[in-house]
Motif scaffolding. Sequence first.
Motif, PDB file in Angstrom:
ATOM      1  N   ASP A 374       0.852  -1.175   0.000  1.00  0.00           N
ATOM      2  CA  ASP A 374       0.000   0.000   0.000  1.00  0.00           C
ATOM      3  C   ASP A 374       0.903   1.245   0.000  1.00  0.00           C
ATOM      4  O   ASP A 374       1.238   1.778   1.044  1.00  0.00           O
ATOM      5  N   THR A 377       6.301   1.772   1.114  1.00  0.00           N
ATOM      6  CA  THR A 377       6.422   1.469   2.552  1.00  0.00           C
ATOM      7  C   THR A 377       7.753   1.954   3.133  1.00  0.00           C
ATOM      8  O   THR A 377       7.830   2.273   4.316  1.00  0.00           O
ATOM      9  N   TYR A 409       4.840  -4.948   9.567  1.00  0.00           N
ATOM     10  CA  TYR A 409       3.913  -4.913   8.449  1.00  0.00           C
ATOM     11  C   TYR A 409       3.066  -6.170   8.449  1.00  0.00           C
ATOM     12  O   TYR A 409       3.563  -7.270   8.706  1.00  0.00           O
ATOM     13  N   ASN A 414      -1.856  -5.967   4.197  1.00  0.00           N
ATOM     14  CA  ASN A 414      -1.261  -4.810   3.549  1.00  0.00           C
ATOM     15  C   ASN A 414      -1.389  -3.530   4.377  1.00  0.00           C
ATOM     16  O   ASN A 414      -1.924  -2.516   3.924  1.00  0.00           O
ATOM     17  N   ARG A 415      -0.853  -3.598   5.592  1.00  0.00           N
ATOM     18  CA  ARG A 415      -0.888  -2.409   6.455  1.00  0.00           C
ATOM     19  C   ARG A 415       0.162  -2.576   7.537  1.00  0.00           C
ATOM     20  O   ARG A 415       0.622  -3.684   7.819  1.00  0.00           O
ATOM     21  N   TRP A 416       0.541  -1.461   8.138  1.00  0.00           N
ATOM     22  CA  TRP A 416       1.422  -1.521   9.302  1.00  0.00           C
ATOM     23  C   TRP A 416       0.613  -1.841  10.544  1.00  0.00           C
ATOM     24  O   TRP A 416      -0.452  -1.254  10.751  1.00  0.00           O
TER      25      TRP A 416
END
Length: 655
Positions: A374, A377, A409, A414-416
């Motif tokens: 996303d 990064t 991550y 698909n994100r922290w």
Amino acid sequence: EPLGTRPTDKNMIPPTFTPPRHEPPMQQPPLPLDYEKRVVMIPMRDGTKLYTVIVIPKGAKNAPMLMTRTCYNAAARAHAARTPEPAAPVAAGRRPGAGGPAGPGAVKPPASHMVDELNLSDEVFVRDGYIRIYQDVRGKYGSEGVYLMTPPPVGPWNPTGADDTTDAYDTIDWLVKNVPESNGRVGMIGSSYEGFTVVMALLHPHPALKAAIPESPMVDGWMGDDWFQYGAFRQRMLDYFVSQTSARGAGARATHEGSDDYENFRKLGSAGDFARWQGQEQLPFWKMVENHPAYDAYWQSQALDKLIGKADLTVPTIWLQGLWDQEDMYGANHSYAAWEPKDKTNTMNILAMGPWFHSQVNREGKQTGPMYWDGDTTAWFRDNVQLPFFNMYLRENGPKADIKPVYIYNTGENRWDTPTKWPLSCESGCDWKPKPLYLGANGKLSFDAPTAAGKFDEYVSDPANPVPFLPRPIENSGWQTWLLHDQRFIDGRPDVLVYTSDVLKEPLRVSGVPKVNLVASTSGTDSDWVVKLIDVFPDGHTSEMNGYELPISMDIFRGRYRNSFEKPEALKSGEALTYKWDMPNVNHVFQPGHRIMVQIQSSLFPLYDRNPQKYVPNIFNAQPSDYEKATQKVYHEAGKATFISLPVVPVDLKN
Ligand code: PG9
């Protein structure tokens, strides 16, 4: 006077000193520069002088200093001379990265702007007015002294009286007294070897060292960083021994006969035979490795995570590494774990694991292998974590930053994620307990423990036909992302066992360290075991990932070290033995429609040297006649269950 030097101090380079690297040529530099480069020889406590490039923004006052100590040529690291960028985001994909041996940038003319002169990874700091410092470690490039590669701390294995702890200390001491544009505060950053030098500085930090970010640091070369992995030798690192230790500057290129390393290594026998064929007998580092194949006092004395555990936690530190770090998968998270009990405020000892290959944090981070993230990064991380972290500690009255204790991550969503501690699921001290994922009959994988007796699968492992780690021919391409390579290229081989779950109806989140419990026998007396945890993407969709077998964690374990890393033992032929080891960290969600897969095999070649499968005292000296086929049995029966203990957590967990 050469551009970029200002011999106003007795410690500056004497006029007679000729740096072994070219300074940028004088042809039509695009003046004026918005920075000044000072090249100084900084004296260490034993009189050895280290080549140091200090890059100072014009007009700097009270500026923080950020230092990298490198074996990769400080002159070149401080002279990336990047082509000025067109506007982002197009630019981001085209920017050369940092964090490796110097490229051709080293002979380019100086860029007129400091931001272009330095690396992509320096950009946020340059824009914020930092002084950036690169120093050659002793014995490399412009520095005096003798180079010992990743030298052990001063002690029985390093009697020189100096190491990267004392050299960092002495350098920082000099910097705070001799860079009037600075505020006397120093941060250290660097990846891999350069991360190793950061960790060494942390063992006895100078009081002016105020914050540190070791990125994929080489911490324990035997357990899992660079040289060995649980005792299996990464024979492709032999080239690195040559390039690093055969010359003070850029070393020789190691000889390989053909273009396929699979054949090159197989043909020559043991890794020792290959090294000897390359002429490595002349290199002291190879001799040390050859004489210390087990985790003996030599390796233990330089296990930096153990030494970090004994050191005081006084410097706020972000331990960073990639979740698919193909070179240094071990060091950062083990050092974080070693310091964590000392972090009473949960603000000093920070873990950051991005969805990255080795050193990718210093490059573009929109994509890793087949996976698209996303946004960028790595740019996000540099802007939103690294810079505010350093600003908080390196500026006088630095702005308080909201730095989380953990950044990891989530590679399935698909994100922290930013939990307050890591891991989230573990046997003791976590909010959630792991769940065993069992191998079963007919290639099944499930959370149900096996109940039947007499169940196993078998295969013949033949050292003459080892399982490749990438499709052949094996050259250099594919190296950075091999850990994400689609494992379909291997799952039809008769010497690779494959177990697959039913199609998932619900998402399954794993956040922590998968632990292997392998029950297996061999008809030989030694054996390697490779276990891979794989996310199988659904088939039948219009997607590049159709049916992709994405490894999310994998590792190799050399059987002889089953009971002791220090004292290897022959395996009892034909006896079902239990092998236990920790796999690399995961923070992943297996999505509905996906399947979980486990693959088991006995080689990962030619990345790792072949196990002869007959016990010999030192595998580097195995003879061709020692290499024997072996029948391997992997058990999945009542009382002899093979499983991976999965660090399962609730899927709706926020962070
Ligand atoms: N992984 C590399 C390395 C570090 C330390 C020792 C040997 C190799 C590196 O990228 O620097």
